[in-house]
Write a protein that holds these residues in place. Structure first.
Motif, PDB file in Angstrom:
ATOM      1  N   MET A 126       0.956  -1.194  -0.043  1.00  0.00           N
ATOM      2  CA  MET A 126       0.071  -0.072   0.006  1.00  0.00           C
ATOM      3  C   MET A 126       0.916   1.325   0.018  1.00  0.00           C
ATOM      4  O   MET A 126       0.455   2.318  -0.764  1.00  0.00           O
ATOM      5  CB  MET A 126      -1.043  -0.108   1.114  1.00  0.00           C
ATOM      6  CG  MET A 126      -2.164  -1.108   1.242  1.00  0.00           C
ATOM      7  SD  MET A 126      -3.177  -1.162  -0.444  1.00  0.00           S
ATOM      8  CE  MET A 126      -2.732  -2.203  -1.167  1.00  0.00           C
ATOM      9  N   ALA A 127       2.066   1.289   0.597  1.00  0.00           N
ATOM     10  CA  ALA A 127       2.861   2.359   0.805  1.00  0.00           C
ATOM     11  C   ALA A 127       3.189   2.696  -0.834  1.00  0.00           C
ATOM     12  O   ALA A 127       3.384   3.828  -1.206  1.00  0.00           O
ATOM     13  CB  ALA A 127       4.048   2.049   1.856  1.00  0.00           C
ATOM     14  N   ILE A 128       4.127   1.479  -1.235  1.00  0.00           N
ATOM     15  CA  ILE A 128       4.596   1.813  -2.620  1.00  0.00           C
ATOM     16  C   ILE A 128       3.377   2.202  -3.610  1.00  0.00           C
ATOM     17  O   ILE A 128       3.580   2.985  -4.381  1.00  0.00           O
ATOM     18  CB  ILE A 128       5.022   0.539  -2.915  1.00  0.00           C
ATOM     19  CG1 ILE A 128       6.340   0.017  -2.170  1.00  0.00           C
ATOM     20  CG2 ILE A 128       5.584   0.427  -4.441  1.00  0.00           C
ATOM     21  CD1 ILE A 128       7.031  -1.217  -2.348  1.00  0.00           C
ATOM     22  N   TRP A 129       2.224   1.605  -3.394  1.00  0.00           N
ATOM     23  CA  TRP A 129       1.029   1.834  -4.465  1.00  0.00           C
ATOM     24  C   TRP A 129       0.661   3.433  -4.186  1.00  0.00           C
ATOM     25  O   TRP A 129       0.534   4.435  -5.335  1.00  0.00           O
ATOM     26  CB  TRP A 129      -0.063   0.992  -4.070  1.00  0.00           C
ATOM     27  CG  TRP A 129      -1.174   1.210  -4.902  1.00  0.00           C
ATOM     28  CD1 TRP A 129      -1.851   2.291  -5.193  1.00  0.00           C
ATOM     29  CD2 TRP A 129      -1.819   0.173  -5.690  1.00  0.00           C
ATOM     30  NE1 TRP A 129      -2.796   2.057  -6.150  1.00  0.00           N
ATOM     31  CE2 TRP A 129      -2.890   0.730  -6.347  1.00  0.00           C
ATOM     32  CE3 TRP A 129      -1.685  -0.989  -5.820  1.00  0.00           C
ATOM     33  CZ2 TRP A 129      -3.880   0.074  -7.273  1.00  0.00           C
ATOM     34  CZ3 TRP A 129      -2.562  -1.797  -6.596  1.00  0.00           C
ATOM     35  CH2 TRP A 129      -3.545  -1.244  -7.370  1.00  0.00           C
ATOM     36  N   GLY A 130       0.638   3.955  -2.875  1.00  0.00           N
ATOM     37  CA  GLY A 130       0.431   5.413  -2.809  1.00  0.00           C
ATOM     38  C   GLY A 130       1.514   6.268  -3.362  1.00  0.00           C
ATOM     39  O   GLY A 130       1.082   7.171  -3.830  1.00  0.00           O
ATOM     40  N   ALA A 131       2.705   5.849  -3.154  1.00  0.00           N
ATOM     41  CA  ALA A 131       3.903   6.977  -3.474  1.00  0.00           C
ATOM     42  C   ALA A 131       4.034   6.642  -5.197  1.00  0.00           C
ATOM     43  O   ALA A 131       4.001   7.752  -5.613  1.00  0.00           O
ATOM     44  CB  ALA A 131       5.143   6.556  -3.035  1.00  0.00           C
ATOM     45  N   SER A 132       3.738   5.953  -5.717  1.00  0.00           N
ATOM     46  CA  SER A 132       3.858   5.720  -7.170  1.00  0.00           C
ATOM     47  C   SER A 132       2.536   6.081  -7.821  1.00  0.00           C
ATOM     48  O   SER A 132       2.564   7.038  -8.780  1.00  0.00           O
ATOM     49  CB  SER A 132       3.985   4.270  -7.573  1.00  0.00           C
ATOM     50  OG  SER A 132       2.744   3.517  -7.192  1.00  0.00           O
ATOM     51  N   ASP A 133       1.219   6.127  -7.049  1.00  0.00           N
ATOM     52  CA  ASP A 133       0.078   7.015  -7.511  1.00  0.00           C
ATOM     53  C   ASP A 133       0.423   8.389  -7.428  1.00  0.00           C
ATOM     54  O   ASP A 133      -0.122   9.192  -8.379  1.00  0.00           O
ATOM     55  CB  ASP A 133      -1.329   6.602  -6.610  1.00  0.00           C
ATOM     56  CG  ASP A 133      -2.427   7.018  -7.462  1.00  0.00           C
ATOM     57  OD1 ASP A 133      -2.579   6.807  -8.493  1.00  0.00           O
ATOM     58  OD2 ASP A 133      -3.243   7.698  -6.561  1.00  0.00           O
TER      59      ASP A 133
END
Length: 104
Positions: A12-19
């Motif tokens: 979720m952290a990687i997803w949020g940062a990439s988004d």
């Protein structure tokens, strides 16, 4: 246990940062390409995003995951092709219309 949740929180952290990075890049690209009509282009972008989500939800229960992966892969390839065409058109236009040099 808390150790079993680490992969989920990491994802979720990687997803949020990439988004966040993706949205910043798209907004800056819209500002550069459509500098004179930024509001209209941004509204069109949001309409296209909403339409994409509506279409996704409409067929999500009707087809299997493999077909969904093929569809999203085809959409990504189409988007990449459209981006490359846009870059080519912008470079062609830049050659036709020379940029005025200003002295500072």
């Amino acid at each position: 246990t808390s150790e079993s949740l680490i992969p989920y929180f990491s994802t979720m952290a990687i997803w949020g940062a990439s988004d966040g990075v993706w949205n910043c890049q798209v907004n800056s690209l819209m500002g550069v390409v459509f500098a004179d009509k930024y509001e209209e282009a941004y509204a069109g972008l949001r309409i296209a995003q909403g339409l994409g989500v509506a279409i996704l939800f409409s067929y999500s229960n009707l087809i299997c995951m493999t077909a969904k992966i093929y569809i999203i892969s085809a959409v990504c390839i189409l988007a990449l092709a459209c981006y490359l065409i846009m870059e080519g058109v912008l470079k062609y236009r830049a050659k036709l219309i020379p940029v005025k040099q200003t002295s500072v």
